[in-house]
Motif scaffolding. Sequence first.
Motif, short mmCIF file in Angstrom:
data_model
loop_
_atom_site.label_atom_id
_atom_site.label_comp_id
_atom_site.label_asym_id
_atom_site.label_seq_id
_atom_site.Cartn_x
_atom_site.Cartn_y
_atom_site.Cartn_z
N TRP A 68 0.86 -1.18 0.00
CA TRP A 68 0.00 0.00 0.00
C TRP A 68 0.90 1.23 0.00
CZ3 TRP A 68 -5.14 0.24 -0.69
CH2 TRP A 68 -5.90 -0.93 -0.48
N TYR A 69 0.57 2.16 -0.88
CA TYR A 69 1.24 3.44 -0.95
C TYR A 69 0.20 4.53 -0.72
CZ TYR A 69 5.32 1.25 -3.22
OH TYR A 69 6.42 0.48 -3.51
N ARG A 70 0.69 5.72 -0.44
CA ARG A 70 -0.22 6.85 -0.35
C ARG A 70 0.47 8.11 -0.88
NH1 ARG A 70 -0.54 7.63 6.27
NH2 ARG A 70 1.58 8.45 6.58
N GLN A 71 -0.36 9.02 -1.35
CA GLN A 71 0.14 10.28 -1.87
C GLN A 71 -0.77 11.41 -1.42
OE1 GLN A 71 0.73 10.44 -6.14
NE2 GLN A 71 2.22 12.08 -5.92
N ALA A 72 -0.20 12.31 -0.66
CA ALA A 72 -0.92 13.49 -0.22
C ALA A 72 -0.65 14.63 -1.20
CB ALA A 72 -0.48 13.88 1.18
N PRO A 73 -1.53 15.60 -1.29
CA PRO A 73 -1.33 16.72 -2.22
C PRO A 73 0.01 17.41 -1.98
CG PRO A 73 -3.55 16.77 -1.33
CD PRO A 73 -2.82 15.71 -0.57
N ARG A 104 4.63 10.10 -3.64
CA ARG A 104 4.00 8.86 -3.21
C ARG A 104 4.96 8.14 -2.27
NH1 ARG A 104 0.94 5.83 -7.96
NH2 ARG A 104 0.18 7.96 -8.06
N GLU A 105 4.42 7.61 -1.18
CA GLU A 105 5.26 6.94 -0.20
C GLU A 105 4.71 5.57 0.15
OE1 GLU A 105 5.40 8.97 3.55
OE2 GLU A 105 3.22 9.02 3.78
N LEU A 106 5.62 4.68 0.50
CA LEU A 106 5.24 3.33 0.92
C LEU A 106 4.66 3.37 2.32
CD1 LEU A 106 5.32 0.23 0.39
CD2 LEU A 106 7.59 0.26 1.47
N VAL A 107 3.53 2.74 2.49
CA VAL A 107 2.87 2.66 3.80
C VAL A 107 3.15 1.31 4.45
CG1 VAL A 107 0.66 2.68 5.00
CG2 VAL A 107 1.06 4.25 3.07
N ALA A 108 2.94 0.24 3.70
CA ALA A 108 3.13 -1.11 4.23
C ALA A 108 3.25 -2.08 3.09
CB ALA A 108 1.95 -1.50 5.13
N GLY A 148 7.46 3.96 9.40
CA GLY A 148 7.50 4.33 10.80
C GLY A 148 6.30 5.14 11.25
N SER A 149 5.77 5.94 10.34
CA SER A 149 4.66 6.82 10.69
C SER A 149 3.34 6.09 10.94
CB SER A 149 4.45 7.84 9.57
OG SER A 149 4.18 7.19 8.34
N VAL A 150 3.25 4.83 10.51
CA VAL A 150 1.99 4.09 10.69
C VAL A 150 2.16 2.85 11.56
CG1 VAL A 150 1.25 4.88 8.41
CG2 VAL A 150 2.19 2.57 8.66
N LYS A 151 3.38 2.54 11.92
CA LYS A 151 3.64 1.32 12.71
C LYS A 151 2.87 1.39 14.03
CE LYS A 151 7.71 -0.25 12.25
NZ LYS A 151 9.18 -0.46 12.32
N GLY A 152 2.19 0.31 14.34
CA GLY A 152 1.39 0.24 15.56
C GLY A 152 -0.04 0.72 15.37
N ARG A 153 -0.31 1.35 14.24
CA ARG A 153 -1.66 1.85 13.98
C ARG A 153 -2.31 1.16 12.78
NH1 ARG A 153 -2.44 6.89 12.32
NH2 ARG A 153 -0.40 7.13 11.30
N PHE A 154 -1.52 0.82 11.78
CA PHE A 154 -2.03 0.18 10.57
C PHE A 154 -1.63 -1.29 10.55
CE2 PHE A 154 -2.13 4.15 7.57
CZ PHE A 154 -2.87 4.84 8.53
N THR A 155 -2.48 -2.10 9.92
CA THR A 155 -2.20 -3.52 9.76
C THR A 155 -2.51 -3.94 8.33
OG1 THR A 155 -2.79 -3.96 12.08
CG2 THR A 155 -2.71 -5.84 10.59
N ILE A 156 -1.52 -4.51 7.67
CA ILE A 156 -1.70 -5.04 6.33
C ILE A 156 -1.93 -6.54 6.42
CG2 ILE A 156 0.77 -5.41 5.93
CD1 ILE A 156 0.30 -4.63 2.98
N SER A 157 -2.84 -7.04 5.59
CA SER A 157 -3.11 -8.48 5.57
C SER A 157 -3.51 -8.88 4.16
CB SER A 157 -4.20 -8.85 6.58
OG SER A 157 -5.41 -8.20 6.26
#
Length: 112
Positions: A35-40, A44-48, A60-69
Motif C-alpha cells: 500500500w502506498y499513499r500520496q498526499a497533495p 508517493r510513499e510506501l505505507v506497508a 515508521g509513521s503508521v507502525k502500531g496503527r495500521f495492519t496489512i493483511s
Amino acid sequence: VQLQASGGGLVQAGGSLRLSCAASGSIISANRMAWYRQAPGNQRELVASITSGGSILYAGSVKGRFTISRDNAKNTVYLQMNSQKPEDTAVYYCKAVGINYWGQGTQVTVSS
C-alpha cells in the motif's frame, strides 16, 4: 493486471477505516503486495508491504496503527487503519511490487 482499491472515506481523527484491494488472477498470492499513499504536494510513499511468505514491513509513521493483511483465496489485500491522524489524509493505492502498474486509488480524509 487489475488492482482496485476501495474503502476510503472521511473519518474523524482517532477513527478507523479498512481499505481493500481486489486483484485479478493470482497476483496477490504470487507477489509482494504494498500500500502506498500520496498526499497533495507530496511524493508517493510506501505505507506497508507484505510478501507472499507473510513478511511485513511498515513505514515508521503508521507502525502500531495500521495492519496489512492478505486473503489469497479472495485475491484481496487489506489495510486496517486505526487511530487515524489528519496527516494520514491521502489517496491510497495498492500495488504488486515489481509490476509496473498503478490501479485507481481511494481517497482517505481524516478530519481533526
